[in-house]
Enzyme design. Structure first.
Site, PDB file in Angstrom:
ATOM      1  CB  CYS A  29      -5.152  -1.355  -1.875  1.00  0.00           C
ATOM      2  SG  CYS A  29      -6.456  -0.526  -0.842  1.00  0.00           S
ATOM      3  CD  GLU A  52      -5.419  -5.802  -1.171  1.00  0.00           C
ATOM      4  OE1 GLU A  52      -4.622  -4.715  -1.253  1.00  0.00           O
ATOM      5  OE2 GLU A  52      -5.979  -6.282  -0.449  1.00  0.00           O
ATOM      6  CG  ASN A  59      -0.360  -0.198   2.687  1.00  0.00           C
ATOM      7  OD1 ASN A  59       0.558  -0.742   2.687  1.00  0.00           O
ATOM      8  ND2 ASN A  59      -1.216   0.405   3.475  1.00  0.00           N
ATOM      9  CB  ILE A  60       1.792   3.815  -2.181  1.00  0.00           C
ATOM     10  CG1 ILE A  60       2.550   2.417  -2.549  1.00  0.00           C
ATOM     11  CG2 ILE A  60       2.410   5.117  -2.525  1.00  0.00           C
ATOM     12  CD1 ILE A  60       2.798   2.399  -4.124  1.00  0.00           C
ATOM     13  CD  GLU A  61      -1.366   4.694   4.691  1.00  0.00           C
ATOM     14  OE1 GLU A  61      -1.141   5.595   5.359  1.00  0.00           O
ATOM     15  OE2 GLU A  61      -2.258   3.904   5.011  1.00  0.00           O
ATOM     16  CB  CYS A  64      -8.626  -4.232  -3.842  1.00  0.00           C
ATOM     17  SG  CYS A  64      -7.463  -3.116  -3.715  1.00  0.00           S
ATOM     18  CB  CYS A  94     -10.759  -2.368   0.223  1.00  0.00           C
ATOM     19  SG  CYS A  94     -10.144  -1.592  -1.424  1.00  0.00           S
TER      20      CYS A  94
HETATM   21  N1  THU Z   1      -5.249  -1.334   2.323  1.00  0.00           N
HETATM   22  C1  THU Z   1      -4.482  -2.264   1.447  1.00  0.00           C
HETATM   23  O1  THU Z   1      -3.486  -2.051   1.014  1.00  0.00           O
HETATM   24  N2  THU Z   1      -5.202  -3.471   1.191  1.00  0.00           N
HETATM   25  C2  THU Z   1      -6.431  -3.970   1.806  1.00  0.00           C
HETATM   26  O2  THU Z   1      -6.929  -4.917   1.458  1.00  0.00           O
HETATM   27  C3  THU Z   1      -7.113  -3.124   2.875  1.00  0.00           C
HETATM   28  C4  THU Z   1      -6.514  -1.738   2.916  1.00  0.00           C
HETATM   29  C5  THU Z   1      -4.437  -0.349   2.896  1.00  0.00           C
HETATM   30  C6  THU Z   1      -5.103   1.063   2.327  1.00  0.00           C
HETATM   31  C7  THU Z   1      -4.491   2.261   3.623  1.00  0.00           C
HETATM   32  O3  THU Z   1      -3.355   2.336   3.272  1.00  0.00           O
HETATM   33  C8  THU Z   1      -4.468   1.280   5.030  1.00  0.00           C
HETATM   34  O4  THU Z   1      -4.613  -0.215   4.290  1.00  0.00           O
HETATM   35  C9  THU Z   1      -5.662   1.363   5.598  1.00  0.00           C
HETATM   36  O5  THU Z   1      -6.668   1.403   5.123  1.00  0.00           O
END
Ligand code: THU
Length: 131
Positions: free
Chosen positions: A53, A55, A42-44, A89, A86
């Protein structure tokens, strides 16, 4: 299918997670039809909605390298818990999933559950709905 290798790649991807805002690190790995593996994390973003996300990062890496058919995807998120993908994804998975694509939710390399897309996204909207 060797889920162990795919799961360990998902944990490898998790190491690169950029999650300074949520602190929730996720890794994913995608097995393509050809047997190649792509990892993602994941890259915020300071503008939270721009977050990607794990995935989708892994799937987009695979697609951008010419692989449009996914055999399996492993997800490694919360420590000692299963992390479910989510909704966004799941929709992206629906676009590139082979009919029997496996979704592997990994707590660790030994504890995991395997789901199909139909189980977690029944009645998916796909290209067939556009014709
Ligand atoms: N996130 C994912 O990368 N994959 C998931 O299946 C659920 C959520 C990440 C998004 C965000 O960076 C962090 O988790 C919190 O929601």
């Amino acid at each position: 299918m060797d889920y162990g290798k795919l799961i360990s790649k998902a944990f490898q991807g998790r190491k690169n997670a950029y999650a300074p805002y949520s602190g929730f690190k996720v890794g994913a790995s995608v097995l393509t039809e050809d047997g190649d593996i792509y990892t993602g994390c994941n890259i915020e973003n300071a503008s939270y909605g721009a977050t990607n996300c794990a995935e989708r990062t892994a799937i987009f890496k695979a697609v951008s390298e010419g692989h449009e058919a996914v055999r399996a995807i492993a997800i490694a998120g919360a420590e000692n818990n299963y992390t479910w993908p989510c909704g966004i994804c799941r929709q992206v998975m629906a676009e590139f999933a082979l009919p029997d694509m496996k979704i592997i939710l990994a707590k660790n390399e030994k504890e995991y559950i395997v789901k199909t897309l139909n189980e977690i996204l029944p009645g998916a909207f796909t290209k067939k709905d556009l014709s």
